[in-house]
Scaffold this active site. Structure first.
Site, PDB file in Angstrom:
ATOM      1  N   ASP A  37     -20.611  -5.812  47.950  1.00  0.00           N
ATOM      2  CA  ASP A  37     -19.753  -4.543  48.409  1.00  0.00           C
ATOM      3  C   ASP A  37     -18.779  -4.113  47.605  1.00  0.00           C
ATOM      4  O   ASP A  37     -18.784  -3.084  47.375  1.00  0.00           O
ATOM      5  CB  ASP A  37     -19.254  -5.103  49.808  1.00  0.00           C
ATOM      6  CG  ASP A  37     -20.424  -5.540  51.055  1.00  0.00           C
ATOM      7  OD1 ASP A  37     -21.595  -5.298  50.773  1.00  0.00           O
ATOM      8  OD2 ASP A  37     -19.901  -5.585  52.058  1.00  0.00           O
ATOM      9  N   LYS A 121     -39.076  -0.893  70.929  1.00  0.00           N
ATOM     10  CA  LYS A 121     -38.403   0.219  71.627  1.00  0.00           C
ATOM     11  C   LYS A 121     -36.909   0.005  71.388  1.00  0.00           C
ATOM     12  O   LYS A 121     -36.363  -0.424  72.147  1.00  0.00           O
ATOM     13  CB  LYS A 121     -38.822   0.512  72.793  1.00  0.00           C
ATOM     14  CG  LYS A 121     -38.317   1.938  73.442  1.00  0.00           C
ATOM     15  CD  LYS A 121     -39.265   2.094  74.512  1.00  0.00           C
ATOM     16  CE  LYS A 121     -38.790   3.460  75.256  1.00  0.00           C
ATOM     17  NZ  LYS A 121     -37.371   3.603  75.399  1.00  0.00           N
ATOM     18  N   CYS A 412      -2.587 -25.268  90.255  1.00  0.00           N
ATOM     19  CA  CYS A 412      -3.839 -25.588  90.180  1.00  0.00           C
ATOM     20  C   CYS A 412      -4.768 -25.683  91.419  1.00  0.00           C
ATOM     21  O   CYS A 412      -4.163 -26.315  92.441  1.00  0.00           O
ATOM     22  CB  CYS A 412      -4.000 -26.852  89.518  1.00  0.00           C
ATOM     23  SG  CYS A 412      -5.687 -27.444  89.154  1.00  0.00           S
TER      24      CYS A 412
HETATM   25  S1  IVH Z   1     -41.971   7.498  69.441  1.00  0.00           S
HETATM   26  C1  IVH Z   1     -43.712  11.610  71.975  1.00  0.00           C
HETATM   27  N1  IVH Z   1     -41.085   5.316  68.617  1.00  0.00           N
HETATM   28  O1  IVH Z   1     -38.073   6.054  73.220  1.00  0.00           O
HETATM   29  C2  IVH Z   1     -42.349  10.612  71.769  1.00  0.00           C
HETATM   30  N2  IVH Z   1     -40.037   6.171  70.406  1.00  0.00           N
HETATM   31  O2  IVH Z   1     -39.474   8.151  75.527  1.00  0.00           O
HETATM   32  C3  IVH Z   1     -42.673   9.583  70.541  1.00  0.00           C
HETATM   33  N3  IVH Z   1     -38.025   5.231  70.974  1.00  0.00           N
HETATM   34  O3  IVH Z   1     -37.085   9.500  72.868  1.00  0.00           O
HETATM   35  C4  IVH Z   1     -41.482   8.723  70.651  1.00  0.00           C
HETATM   36  N4  IVH Z   1     -38.049   3.514  69.598  1.00  0.00           N
HETATM   37  O4  IVH Z   1     -35.691   7.351  71.813  1.00  0.00           O
HETATM   38  C5  IVH Z   1     -40.881   6.110  69.396  1.00  0.00           C
HETATM   39  N5  IVH Z   1     -40.389   3.185  67.770  1.00  0.00           N
HETATM   40  C6  IVH Z   1     -40.104   4.123  68.670  1.00  0.00           C
HETATM   41  C7  IVH Z   1     -39.241   4.253  69.699  1.00  0.00           C
HETATM   42  C8  IVH Z   1     -38.984   5.280  70.315  1.00  0.00           C
HETATM   43  C9  IVH Z   1     -37.268   4.042  70.549  1.00  0.00           C
HETATM   44  C10 IVH Z   1     -37.355   5.915  72.166  1.00  0.00           C
HETATM   45  C11 IVH Z   1     -36.984   7.492  71.659  1.00  0.00           C
HETATM   46  C12 IVH Z   1     -37.893   8.379  72.519  1.00  0.00           C
HETATM   47  C13 IVH Z   1     -38.208   7.382  73.879  1.00  0.00           C
HETATM   48  C14 IVH Z   1     -39.582   7.454  74.307  1.00  0.00           C
END
Ligand code: IVH
Length: 674
Positions: A37, A121, A412
């Site tokens: 850093d 996700k 207490c």
């Molecule tokens: S693909 C057609 N990949 O999930 C939509 N979405 O409703 C394609 N999200 O709005 C989305 N990780 O905010 C995709 N690896 C990922 C994701 C991801 C998080 C979220 C994103 C999207 C919602 C899906």
């Protein structure tokens, strides 16, 4: 005409931009930092200085252009070049299988194989980055999928987002999509800071990320620990890609971080298996994921499958239950810990959090509760992270029902002694050393920790305590099977089992663990072991003066004093005798005795930093040859090992007591390694 000096300055600026941008990619994309850093900061400062002197050298992809600019009054709406869809969700294995079936039917060609890409996700917010000739031109929130808000200035402050693509920059326009998120460590730090500044904490990392990205003043965004993962592309002029898996590789090659846990699998069974595995591993990550995104890999197949109302048929979000929930705080209860600390906890209207019903959650202390504005009667946000006890994060909204600020009781709840709050400490304490809570908590800790008795858990100990059957460690070793059989939840088998395990622990718990179980304030696993190894039996420990205890590795004067005081107490000594009479071990076993070896009988002290080993390492090696290693120099010390920047008092003492001084090379020779 450009002088050669400006040419070299321009070259240096370009070089610095390259180095710094590579360092960011190494850190965010490859997870393999290429510089410290401090080195980054030094080069960054050099570039800032250069650009200040030569403003014409400031390039749009200069890392200095991430610091943020002050407020614009409103975010401009902007239309995405291609729409950003959203995902249909599934929540069960069966639903995944049914979807995969539907995919195969729609593709309709007998024997056609389908591969899937799985990605965590990320629970953040989706953004769209538009690059023109490889340089970031605009960044926008998803909005309604067609139109979002232009938050370019804010997005530029996020170091994981490349201001210009790495590698070959594709001519034309490319939209890169991904998720902006806040790591949990950063989220916790941010909340601590907000609370310290008397501001409202953010309820979850997602809100924190969204709030940070919608700051009117991007210098505020710059101060927030935001990060980014790219997961797809929209419009992509001049870029040919065959599928999602290839796209992720392409993104990485061009300097975009992609989630390291993405996987490509070739069967539905594997898809389901991964969704289950990941739910278990969810808690180990430093960011929140609320499911797995499943995508059919091949673009050709994606196109044939198409979308319905902006939701692609080629993808599903496998979603887990959220880890936060809102529920009513019914009461704030107090538990008195085994050191006398009063721990408030929340009694909640039962609520499902991450698939588990929660009715209790921890709270920290009075000050923290009131700083966060948590009141009995309020709706509060409850958060569960993995296996840890759920926590109350804060009030759920501005509408409060609770009227009173929380106050710790003045006496207490268990023994009625007046509560104290030591200066500078956050916790209130019951000063009564005979307070029953301490006995109860000591017992619970004993069966769960040092003795690790499987057949007797916290609930049983509480019941035993309530019925008066076990009020001390000694009572536990006097229990009979018939007494257990009278308790709810015990049958012949479980009672026999529990008694057998208690019996086994009587002889099997080593001296150091017995010491740990005595619940002497400040003594944890390591110090208990050091005490056992040093004194070898409890009589030597009882006879030791505070100064002698301070010689033990890891002890300072205060801790040594506390240990001496504990053993000086008559009740404590009576407990030791009682336990010894019941057969518990108060002598070091084989594994706790110094090994026999060429250095048996000698005692060494180490001071300063050694080059070849860590202190623990050096200690272990000396001990392996039979030597003792202690903390302080006395006439009994065989030698003082001196590293870099040794402690002055140890050196002076050694000189006074004429204790030989050993350099690191002398130590090596002693260990037979020169
Ligand atoms: S693909 C057609 N990949 O999930 C939509 N979405 O409703 C394609 N999200 O709005 C989305 N990780 O905010 C995709 N690896 C990922 C994701 C991801 C998080 C979220 C994103 C999207 C919602 C899906």
């Amino acid at each position: 005409m450009a002088s050669s000096k400006t040419t070299t300055t321009a070259a240096r600026a370009a070089e610095l931009r390259d180095i710094l941008n590579s360092a960011l990619i190494a850190y965010h994309v490859e997870d393999e930092p290429i510089m410290e850093d401090a080195a980054y900061d030094a080069l960054f400062d050099e570039l800032v200085a250069l650009e200040e002197e030569h403003p014409e050298l400031v390039a749009p992809d200069s890392p200095t252009q991430r610091v943020g600019a002050p407020a614009s009054e409103r975010f401009r709406k902007t239309r995405h070049l291609s729409p950003m869809g959203s995902l249909d969700k599934v929540t069960t294995d069966e639903a995944v299988a049914k979807w995969a079936d539907d995919v195969r039917k729609r593709l309709g060609r007998e024997g056609e194989s389908v591969a899937y890409v799985l990605e965590p996700k990320i629970d953040g917010l989706a953004i769209n980055l538009t690059y023109r000739d490889g340089v970031l031109e605009q960044g926008a929130t998803r909005g309604d999928g067609v139109e979002g808000e232009d938050v370019t200035a804010n997005l530029r402050t996020i170091r994981a987002i490349p201001l210009a693509m790495a590698g070959d920059r594709p001519a034309g326009t490319v939209e890169v999509r991904g998720e902006v998120y806040m790591p949990l460590s950063g989220f916790n730090a941010l909340n601590e800071r907000l609370v310290a500044e008397d501001k409202k904490p953010t309820p979850n990392p997602r809100n924190a990320a969204a709030g940070s990205l919608r700051q009117k003043d991007s210098t505020i965004t710059a101060s927030r620990p935001l990060s980014f993962w790219a997961y797809s592309i929209g419009v992509h002029e001049g870029v040919e890609l065959a599928g999602q898996w290839e796209t992720l590789a392409w993104l990485r090659e061009h300097g975009f971080p992609t989630n390291p846990f993405a996987e490509r699998v070739e069967s539905v069974e594997e898809v389901v298996e991964r969704c289950v595995t990941w739910e278990k591993r969810r808690a180990e990550l430093d960011y929140e994921i609320d499911g797995i995104v499943i995508k059919v890999d091949a673009y050709a197949q994606q196109e044939r499958l198409g979308a319905l109302h902006g939701r692609p048929r080629w993808s599903r979000a496998f979603k887990w239950a959220p880890l936060t929930a809102v529920t009513r705080l019914k009461q704030i209860m107090i538990r008195v810990g085994r050191t006398g600390a009063l721990n408030p906890w929340a009694l909640l209207e039962p609520v499902e959090v991450g698939g588990v019903t929660v009715s209790r959650a921890t709270l920290h202390n009075e000050e923290d509760i009131n700083r966060k504005g948590i009141r009995v009667g309020d709706d509060v946000i409850v958060q569960r992270a993995g296996d840890v006890i759920p926590q109350v994060v804060g009030p759920a909204g501005p509408h409060r029902r609770g009227t009173k600020e929380f106050r710790m009781p003045s006496h207490c709840p268990l023994c009625g002694t007046e509560i104290v709050k030591p200066e500078g400490e956050a916790m209130h304490r019951c000063p009564n050393r005979a307070c029953p809570s301490r006995g109860l908590e000591t017992l619970i800790a004993w069966v769960e920790g040092p003795a690790d008795i499987d057949g007797v858990g916290e609930q049983t100990v509480r019941t035993l305590w309530d019925k008066g059957l076990a009020r001390s460690l000694a009572d536990l070793y006097r229990l009979r099977k018939e007494q257990l059989l009278e308790l709810d939840g015990f049958g012949e088998i479980s009672a026999t089992n529990a008694i057998e395990q208690i019996e086994a622990s009587r002889q099997q718990v080593p001296f150091s663990r017995v010491l740990l179980g005595l619940n002497i304030s400040g003594i944890g696993w390591v110090l208990a072991q050091n005490l056992a190894r040093h004194f070898l039996n409890v009589d030597a420990l009882i006879a030791a003066t505070p100064d002698e205890i301070a010689e033990v590795e890891g002890f300072g004067a205060d801790r040594a004093e506390a240990v001496a005081e504990w053993f000086a107490d008559e009740d404590n000594r009576a407990l030791v005798e009682e336990l010894r009479g019941l057969g518990l071990r108060f002598e070091a076993g084989e594994e706790e005795r110094p090994r026999e070896g060429p250095l048996t009988g000698s005692t060494y002290v180490i001071t300063g930093t050694l080059e070849r080993f860590s202190r623990d390492d050096a200690q272990a090696r000396l001990e392996a040859l039979g030597a003792k290693v202690t903390n302080s120099v006395s006439a009994k010390t065989t030698g003082l090992v001196v590293g870099e920047e040794p402690g002055a008092s140890k050196l002076t003492k050694a000189q006074k007591a004429e204790v030989p001084i050993l350099s690191e090379s002398a130590l090596l020779a002693l260990l037979g390694e020169s």
